[in-house]
Design a protein around this motif. Structure first.
Motif, mmCIF file in Angstrom:
data_model
loop_
_atom_site.group_PDB
_atom_site.id
_atom_site.type_symbol
_atom_site.label_atom_id
_atom_site.label_comp_id
_atom_site.label_asym_id
_atom_site.label_seq_id
_atom_site.Cartn_x
_atom_site.Cartn_y
_atom_site.Cartn_z
ATOM 1 N N GLY A 50 0.817 -1.211 0.000
ATOM 2 C CA GLY A 50 0.000 0.000 0.000
ATOM 3 C C GLY A 50 0.850 1.259 0.000
ATOM 4 N N VAL A 51 1.946 1.238 0.768
ATOM 5 C CA VAL A 51 2.856 2.385 0.773
ATOM 6 C C VAL A 51 3.455 2.594 -0.608
ATOM 7 N N TYR A 52 3.846 1.504 -1.254
ATOM 8 C CA TYR A 52 4.457 1.603 -2.584
ATOM 9 C C TYR A 52 3.469 2.144 -3.619
ATOM 10 N N LEU A 53 2.223 1.699 -3.532
ATOM 11 C CA LEU A 53 1.230 2.090 -4.530
ATOM 12 C C LEU A 53 0.602 3.455 -4.262
ATOM 13 N N PHE A 54 0.350 3.771 -2.970
ATOM 14 C CA PHE A 54 -0.442 4.961 -2.646
ATOM 15 C C PHE A 54 0.262 5.949 -1.718
ATOM 16 N N GLY A 55 1.421 5.584 -1.173
ATOM 17 C CA GLY A 55 2.026 6.417 -0.139
ATOM 18 C C GLY A 55 3.118 7.343 -0.619
ATOM 19 N N LYS A 56 3.281 7.491 -1.936
ATOM 20 C CA LYS A 56 4.353 8.342 -2.430
ATOM 21 C C LYS A 56 3.904 9.792 -2.556
ATOM 22 N N LYS A 57 4.810 10.711 -2.248
ATOM 23 C CA LYS A 57 4.618 12.143 -2.464
ATOM 24 C C LYS A 57 3.332 12.660 -1.835
ATOM 25 N N ARG A 58 2.998 12.167 -0.635
ATOM 26 C CA ARG A 58 1.837 12.695 0.068
ATOM 27 C C ARG A 58 2.248 13.927 0.868
ATOM 28 N N PRO A 59 1.372 14.936 0.971
ATOM 29 C CA PRO A 59 1.731 16.171 1.675
ATOM 30 C C PRO A 59 2.127 15.905 3.119
ATOM 31 N N GLY A 60 3.233 16.490 3.525
ATOM 32 C CA GLY A 60 3.684 16.379 4.903
ATOM 33 C C GLY A 60 4.534 15.162 5.189
ATOM 34 N N ASP A 61 4.623 14.214 4.258
ATOM 35 C CA ASP A 61 5.432 13.024 4.466
ATOM 36 C C ASP A 61 6.894 13.305 4.120
ATOM 37 N N ARG A 62 7.785 12.560 4.722
ATOM 38 C CA ARG A 62 9.196 12.611 4.365
ATOM 39 C C ARG A 62 9.746 11.209 4.457
ATOM 40 N N LYS A 63 10.920 11.012 3.881
ATOM 41 C CA LYS A 63 11.549 9.704 3.939
ATOM 42 C C LYS A 63 11.934 9.382 5.377
#
Length: 335
Positions: free
Chosen positions: A79-92
């Motif tokens: 789910g992270v790979y498919l939907f969790g990229k470049k979401r506002p406020g997220d960082r690596k």
């Protein structure tokens, strides 16, 4: 190289069109969000119920938990790979996040262990109601952490919640309560206490790395904690095909999918309204347990159940019976 600005403008155009559609159809957007959150709540509510079917196959609490975490782990990261990229406020994530994740994952594992142990000892309905006191515990943690007394309204609601809990546990007086019920309720309350600590102190990390990354990291660390726990205690798992299949269903339909549905609902209508809708969880569990397991609450316990729901619901700042009625009626409103 020149195609990137065009792609950005195309993406922006699609986003603008989506915003315009949402603005023109607010009732439709609200209705779909309510459906998403209600489905999530129903899936979460079925977790304890399905656990009863796992135990009926002979599988132990440890076997259920171990398989649940292991089954869910790859689906969270997918789910992270498919939907969790470049979401506002997220960082690596950083190495320090792994250390904090190990701490909160351990808490999540302990809460799950206490929860499923309670379900194995007492009726799933009673265990859900006891577990549902965790919002009141969160309020106490906030008082202790911020050293600030809550409004009098919250104190009254806190008292209401525990009055209702006592009615559920001891409808005929405390001298009539069996030792097994107290033992099971203690496990459920321990789960509520640990889960409240996990939520309250973990909310900062959710904002830092994002909710989907947090869910995947915590589930992974909880799974590793479960493996270490089993290596130490070496309790029997009693794995069997029927139990494994039921556990796979719990992992996918009562863990991974409802988490993703809940986050999507929060994205659409905000955490406050999503949490308000989620208050229907114990009622859904009670209905399902009555329908499928034949569990019955007495009249005093039903009264206590209603008091617990109202007490916890009133901890929400925006709660009102009229507002709740309007909110739940929106999916059925005419377009």
């Amino acid at each position: 190289m020149s195609s990137q600005p065009h792609a950005d403008r195309a993406t922006s155009s699609v986003a603008d069109q989506s915003s315009n559609i949402a603005a023109k159809n607010p009732e439709k957007l609200m209705g779909s969000a309510l459906t998403v959150v209600l489905l999530s709540t129903l899936a979460f509510a079925m977790k304890g119920l399905l656990a009863k079917f796992v135990y009926a196959t002979g599988m132990t609490v440890d076997g259920l938990l171990l398989l649940r975490f292991l089954f869910a782990m790859p689906f969270f990261w997918l789910g992270v790979y498919l939907f969790g990229k470049k979401r506002p406020g997220d960082r690596k994530m950083k190495p320090t996040d792994l250390l904090w994740g190990a701490l909160f994952g351990g808490l999540f594992f302990a809460a799950a262990l206490f929860d499923f142990t309670a379900v194995s000892l007492i009726d799933v309905t009673v265990s859900r109601i006891v577990l549902f006191t965790f919002p009141a515990i969160v309020m106490i943690l906030e008082i202790l952490h911020k050293r600030r007394l809550p409004p009098i309204r919250q104190v009254v609601c806190f008292v209401m919640t525990y009055i209702g809990l006592m009615l559920v546990l001891a409808p005929n007086g405390f001298d009539m309560v069996s030792g097994n019920l107290w033992y099971g309720a203690a496990w459920a309350f321990g789960s509520a206490l640990i889960y409240a600590c996990y939520l309250y102190f973990g909310q900062g990390m959710i904002k830092t790395i994002g909710s989907m990354h947090f869910a995947a990291l915590i589930n992974t660390m909880a799974g590793l904690s479960m493996v270490l726990y089993e290596l130490v205690v070496q309790k029997p798992l009693n794995l069997n095909l029927d139990g494994v299949l039921w556990t796979a269903g719990i992992s996918i339909f009562c863990t991974v999918i409802p988490f993703f549905l809940l986050y999507e609902g929060i994205r659409r209508i905000g955490a406050t309204q999503a949490s308000l809708i989620s208050l229907s969880g114990p009622a859904m569990t009670f209905f399902a347990a009555w329908l499928l397991l034949g569990e019955i609450l007495t009249i005093p316990q039903l009264v206590g159940f209603a008091v617990v729901i109202l007490g916890v619901a009133s901890l929400k700042n925006s709660f009102s019976l009229a507002g709740l009625g309007r909110l739940l009626a929106r999916p059925f409103a005419r377009s």
